[in-house]
Design a protein around this motif. Structure first.
Motif, short mmCIF file in Angstrom:
data_model
loop_
_atom_site.label_atom_id
_atom_site.label_comp_id
_atom_site.label_asym_id
_atom_site.label_seq_id
_atom_site.Cartn_x
_atom_site.Cartn_y
_atom_site.Cartn_z
N ALA A 1 0.84 -1.20 0.00
CA ALA A 1 0.00 0.00 0.00
C ALA A 1 0.88 1.25 0.00
N VAL A 2 2.07 1.13 0.59
CA VAL A 2 2.96 2.28 0.79
C VAL A 2 4.39 1.88 0.46
N MET B 1 5.36 5.31 -8.04
CA MET B 1 4.38 6.27 -8.51
C MET B 1 3.74 5.81 -9.82
N ALA B 2 4.53 5.19 -10.69
CA ALA B 2 4.00 4.67 -11.96
C ALA B 2 2.98 3.56 -11.73
N ARG B 3 2.99 3.00 -10.55
CA ARG B 3 2.02 1.96 -10.19
C ARG B 3 0.89 2.52 -9.32
N GLY B 4 0.86 3.84 -9.16
CA GLY B 4 -0.20 4.47 -8.39
C GLY B 4 -0.09 4.25 -6.90
N THR C 1 1.20 5.02 -2.93
CA THR C 1 1.48 6.12 -2.02
C THR C 1 2.92 6.00 -1.57
N VAL C 2 3.70 7.03 -1.82
CA VAL C 2 5.09 7.07 -1.38
C VAL C 2 5.18 7.98 -0.16
#
Length: 189
Positions: free
Chosen positions: A74-75, A93-96, A98-99
């Protein structure tokens, strides 16, 4: 330079997990990773001199396997005290995803706190844990951040579908749109 944008990604783990992917070394602030994620569901992909602090670490993970771990998480957590612009952040991020990251190097150019990720102070265990727990507990927040990271301006930065010379120009434009820093970004590339 750049990362591929996957057509689809796998499902997240339930309950949510946090992924750290990187070298287990002092500049990555592994002490913060260990303390902030203690007793949380976590995946650690990496190896290095501080592996004893995260004994469940998987060691080196090939990129195709790392992408599968990203899909499950998830993160994505990055607690470094210094970085450039890590591919692992762009790939997540390219996988959507949360960073949750520290504001080092080029990261503030792509992560707008609360919009395209969550920014935490360097070395702050409590703030890092709070950000991870916030993301874990709010699926709608993760969905909004994921959607923002997949917006056209962000995808222009991440995409590898255009020639290298053109990519730098598009990346500069995308960075500027995301962070509002325009030409000052040239110093970060």
């Amino acid at each position: 330079y750049g990362v591929g944008i996957p057509d689809e990604t796998g499902a997240e783990d339930d309950p949510p997990t946090v992924l750290f992917a990187g070298r287990l070394s002092p500049e990555k602030r592994i002490d913060v990773v260990a303390a902030a994620t203690d007793r949380l569901p976590r995946i650690v992909a990496g190896d290095g001199p501080l592996r004893a602090q995260l004994p469940e670490a998987l060691g080196f993970v090939p990129q195709n396997e790392l992408f599968g771990l990203m899909d499950r998480a998830a993160v994505l957590l990055l607690t470094s005290e210094r970085e450039g612009l890590p591919n692992v952040v762009l790939e997540a991020m390219a996988r959507g995803k949360t960073v949750v990251s520290t504001p080092v190097g080029g990261i503030p150019a792509v992560i707008d706190d609360g919009k395209t990720g969550l920014i935490v102070p360097i070395g702050d265990v409590q703030a890092t844990r709070a950000a991870v727990e916030r993301a874990f507990g709010d699926a709608e927040l993760r969905r909004r951040i994921g959607a923002a990271t997949l917006a056209p301006s962000t995808l222009a930065l991440l995409s590898t579908s255009f020639p290298e010379g053109e990519q730098r120009g598009r990346a500069m434009a995308a960075y500027g749109a995301l962070a509002g820093i325009g030409t000052a970004l040239g110093l970060l590339l």
